[in-house]
Scaffold this active site. Structure first.
Site, PDB file in Angstrom:
ATOM      1  N   SER A   1       0.751  -1.693   0.367  1.00 34.52           N
ATOM      2  CA  SER A   1      -0.529  -0.413   0.041  1.00 34.52           C
ATOM      3  C   SER A   1       1.257   0.818   0.250  1.00 34.52           C
ATOM      4  CB  SER A   1      -1.151   0.179   1.041  1.00 34.52           C
ATOM      5  OG  SER A   1      -2.060   0.581   1.470  1.00 34.52           O
TER       6      SER A   1
ATOM      7  N   ASP B   1       0.035  -4.076  -4.301  1.00 33.62           N
ATOM      8  CA  ASP B   1      -1.640  -3.070  -4.110  1.00 33.62           C
ATOM      9  C   ASP B   1      -0.599  -1.812  -3.664  1.00 33.62           C
ATOM     10  OD1 ASP B   1      -3.863  -3.478  -5.155  1.00 33.62           O
ATOM     11  OD2 ASP B   1      -5.075  -3.218  -2.995  1.00 33.62           O
TER      12      ASP B   1
ATOM     13  N   HIS C   1      -7.665  -5.314  -0.678  1.00 35.31           N
ATOM     14  CA  HIS C   1      -6.453  -4.685  -1.100  1.00 35.31           C
ATOM     15  C   HIS C   1      -5.880  -5.615   0.067  1.00 35.31           C
ATOM     16  CE1 HIS C   1      -3.815  -1.243  -0.269  1.00 35.31           C
ATOM     17  NE2 HIS C   1      -4.412  -1.107   0.187  1.00 35.31           N
TER      18      HIS C   1
END
Length: 624
Positions: free
Chosen positions: A330, A354, A424
C-alpha cells in the site's frame, strides 16, 4: 502501568528516589510476566559471585557487571573506558552513571557493608543505614584490592516489591550502592516498548489512531539464525546484519486501527525459508496509525529518508545496491519508490503489493512508485476499484482476477471490516503463497482481462521456450525478457482460487457444434479424477457464440490439477429462466491442459446438451 521507564528515571534526581520507591508497589502490582521474565533472564544468570577489581575497565558481560564495577570507579574513568556501550540497557546505565556516579559511590569512610543487617557495625550512622536492610538484599564486602559482590537473593529482592524489613525508605536510600540496585530494579518493574527480550511490531490502540501518532521508525532485523527473535537496528548499529547477503525490507502501509499487520510474521518466516538473507521489518506504526489517511501519507517521504540513511550506512560497510530488495505494501510501495528514486533507480528490486491509490492516482512518476525506481519493479494490483492503484507502475504488473473483486472476499458490507480490506490484502497473501512452494501461480501477458478470459493470451507471446511469468518472489525470472522490450513494461492477468494455495490450473475446452442456428450461452465443465476428486469451472464471464462447424476455444480454470480424468460433464445454459429450452449439438469436445501441454488430449464426439441439464460422459484419447 508506567509506560516508559527512561522518562521516569531521567527525570528523577537522587534526592527524589524515595518518591520513586513509594510508587514501586503500584508498578510491581501491575507489571506483566513478560517484564519479570526479562528481568530474570537479564540479571539472574550471572555467577553467584562476581569479582571485579579496581583499575583498568573489565570486559563487562552485562549491565549488572557494569554497575558493580562502576561502584568502585570514578566518573571520568567510566566515561573514558566506556564511551559506547552496545546494548540499550547499558547505554542508559552509562548515561545515568555519568551524572550520578559521584553520589552512588561507596562512602570512602564505610567502603563495605556486613552480610547481615547491622552485624559488626561500630559507628551510629553506619548502624542506622544497615539496620534497615532486608535480609534478602546482597551485601558488599571488601576482598583484596577490589570489590567482592555477592549476588545471592538479588533477583528475589528486586522482584519481590517492597520488603517488610524496610522500615525507612530514606534510610535505605542513604546506602549508596543500594541506589544503584534500585535503578536496576526499576528496569525490571517498569514495562517498556523498547526493552523487550524479543522486540515485536508496535501495537497501538484505536484510541491512538483517533488522537494521531508522531512518526517513529523502528527497524527489526530477522535472519535464519534468529528467526524467532528480531534484533533492533539503526543507522549507527547494524547489529548482526550481513552486508554480503541480500537484504529485504518489508514496509507496511496505512494502519487505521493501530494493530500489527496480520500477515507480517508469515511473510518474514516465508522469506527466510526460501533464501538466506537479511529481512528488515520497517515498523512505522507510530505515524501510520491514524484515522486520517492524509496524515499517514504525509509521512511517507520522511520514512524514505530514514531508510536512505540506514542504507547509506550499509553501503559504507560494504553492501551493494544490487542486493537491496524492498517489498512495499500500500503506502509502503510508494515509500519504496521514493527510496529507489534517491538512488537513481539502482536498487536491485522493488515489489509493490497493491500500491495505494487514494492521493496517488494520476500523480507524476516522481510522486509515486515508478518502473525507473529500481533495476526491476513488479507490482500486484488486487483492489483497483477502491484502495489500490489501477494503472501500471512497474516493469510487470500482475492483475489477479482482473484486479477487482477477489474470490473468498466478502461481496457485501455485511462482511464487516473484511469487506473493506480483504481485496487490498489479497496481494500480500498471494505473494506469500509464491514463497511456500505449494504451487506456482502463472500469469498471462495480455492487454486486458477480457482478452485473457477469452483465451487470447495463453502462449505468453514468446513461444514455448520460456514459461509464462510467475507471480510473486520469482517474478524476476522474466527480468531480462522484459528489459528487452520498449518500453520495458507488461501487464499480466490470471485467476485465483478462494483459498490457499490460490493456484488455478488452466485448460482449453474446444467445442465444435453443428446446430443449424447460432446458439449463445455459457458452459460449465466438471472433471472427476480416478481418485474421486472433483473440480469445476464455470465459463460465464460473457456468453459464447456457437456456430455450425466452427470451433470455440474456451479457457477453463480449475482449482485442482487432475492428472488422470475418469469422467467429465458439460452443462449448457442461456441464462434465461423463462422461454423455450434450447439444445446445443456438439460434434466434438476436446480438453487440453495448458500447464502440462505434453499430456494426452481428451475428447468426446456426438453429444447433445439440453439446456440446464448436466450431461456426463467418459472421455477418450483424441484421434490423430
Amino acid at each position: 502501568m508506567v509506560s516508559s521507564w527512561p522518562g521516569l528515571l531521567l527525570g528523577a534526581m537522587p534526592q527524589q528516589w524515595a518518591a520513586l520507591i513509594s510508587v514501586a508497589p503500584v508498578i510491581t502490582e501491575s507489571r506483566d510476566r513478560a517484564a519479570q521474565g526479562w528481568c530474570e533472564s537479564w540479571l539472574c544468570p550471572l555467577p553467584a559471585a562476581a569479582h571485579v577489581r579496581a583499575g583498568p575497565a573489565p570486559d563487562l558481560g552485562s549491565a549488572l557487571e557494569l554497575t558493580q564495577w562502576a561502584g568502585s570507579q570514578k566518573e571520568d574513568h567510566i566515561t573514558a573506558a566506556y564511551p559506547v556501550i552496545s546494548d540499550p540497557p547499558s547505554q542508559l546505565l552509562q548515561g545515568l552513571l555519568k551524572g550520578w556516579v559521584p553520589s552512588l559511590q561507596l562512602d570512602p569512610a564505610h567502603p563495605q557493608l556486613p552480610p547481615s543487617a547491622g552485624g559488626g557495625a561500630k559507628d551510629p550512622d553506619r548502624t542506622s543505614r544497615v539496620a534497615s536492610l532486608p535480609q534478602g538484599l546482597p551485601a558488599v564486602t571488601k576482598s583484596g584490592e577490589g570489590a567482592h559482590w555477592e549476588k545471592a537473593g538479588l533477583c528475589q529482592a528486586l522482584l519481590s516489591g517492597p520488603h517488610p524489613g524496610v522500615r525507612d525508605t530514606h534510610a535505605l536510600l542513604r546506602v549508596p550502592m543500594l541506589r544503584l540496585y534500585f535503578l536496576i530494579s526499576l528496569l525490571c518493574l517498569v514495562k517498556s516498548d523498547t526493552d523487550e527480550t524479543c522486540p515485536s511490531f508496535t501495537r497501538l490502540s484505536f484510541h491512538s489512531a483517533v488522537i494521531g501518532t508522531e512518526l517513529k521508525v523502528r527497524l527489526m532485523l530477522y535472519t535464519q539464525r534468529n528467526q524467532p527473535c528480531a534484533q533492533l537496528i539503526n543507522s549507527t548499529a547494524l547489529g548482526s546484519l550481513n552486508v554480503t547477503k541480500k537484504t529485504t525490507f518489508i514496509i507496511h502501509g496505512f494502519r487505521p486501527t493501530g494493530s500489527p499487520p496480520v500477515w507480517m510474521k508469515e511473510l518474514v518466516l516465508s522469506l527466510l525459508n526460501v533464501e538466506e538473507m537479511n529481512v528488515v521489518v520497517v515498523d512505522w506504526n507510530r505515524g501510520a496509525t491514524t484515522v486520517i489517511y492524509t496524515h499517514a501519507s504525509d509521512k511517507t517521504r520522511r520514512v524514505a529518508l530514514i531508510l536512505k540513511e540506514f542504507i547509506d550506512q550499509m553501503l559504507a560497510n560494504g553492501a551493494s545496491l544490487d542486493n537491496i530488495y524492498m517489498i512495499g505494501v500500500s503506502l509502503g510501495a510508494h515509500i519504496s519508490g521514493f527510496v529507489g528514486e534517491m538512488y537513481a533507480g539502482k536498487l536491485g528490486r522493488i515489489t509493490g503489493l497493491d500500491p495505494a491509490g487514494p492521493l496517488y492516482n494520476g500523480k507524476p512518476p516522481e510522486d509515486r512508485l515508478d518502473p525507473s525506481d529500481a533495476q526491476f519493479v513488479d507490482v500486484i494490483h488486487s483492489d483497483t476499484d477502491a484502495l489500490g492503484y489501477k494503472e501500471p507502475l512497474g516493469n510487470i504488473d500482475f492483475y489477479p482476477n482482473g484486479g477487482l473483486d477477489q474470490p473468498g472476499c466478502p461481496k457485501t458490507i455485511f462482511g464487516g471490516m473484511k469487506y473493506f480490506k480483504c481485496d487490498h490484502q489479497m496481494s500480500v497473501f498471494l505473494y506469500i503463497a509464491s514463497l511456500q512452494n505449494n504451487c506456482s501461480i502463472s500469469a498471462y501477458p495480455c492487454d486486458s482481462y477480457r482478452d485473457y478470459r477469452n483465451g487470447k493470451c495463453v502462449n505468453c507471446g514468446i513461444g514455448q521456450m520460456v514459461s509464462c511469468p510467475l507471480l510473486g518472489y520469482h517474478a524476476d525470472s522474466w527480468k531480462d525478457h522484459l528489459l528487452d522490450k520498449h518500453p520495458p513494461m507488461m501487464k499480466a492477468f490470471f485467476d485465483t482460487a478462494e483459498e490457499k494455495p490460490f493456484c488455478m490450473y488452466h485448460y482449453f475446452v474446444d467445442i465444435v457444434s453443428w446446430n443449424k442456428n447460432i446458439r449463445r450461452g455459457f458452459i460449465t465443465i466438471k472433471l472427476r479424477g480416478e481418485d474421486g476428486n472433483i473440480t469445476e469451472s464455470k465459463i460465464d464471464h460473457e456468453p459464447s457464440t456457437f456456430q455450425k462447424y466452427h470451433q470455440v476455444s474456451l479457457l477453463a480454470r480449475f482449482n485442482q490439477d487432475l492428472e488422470k480424468v475418469a469422467e467429465m460433464s458439460l452443462l449448457f445454459s442461456t441464462g434465461s429462466v423463462v422461454g423455450p429450452k434450447y439444445k446445443l449439438r456438439v460434434l466434438r469436445v476436446k480438453l487440453r491442459s495448458l500447464a502440462h501441454p505434453d499430456r494426452p488430449h481428451l475428447c468426446r464426439y456426438d453429444l447433445v446438451l439440453l439446456e440446464n441439464v448436466e450431461t456426463f460422459f467418459q472421455p477418450i484419447l483424441c484421434s490423430k
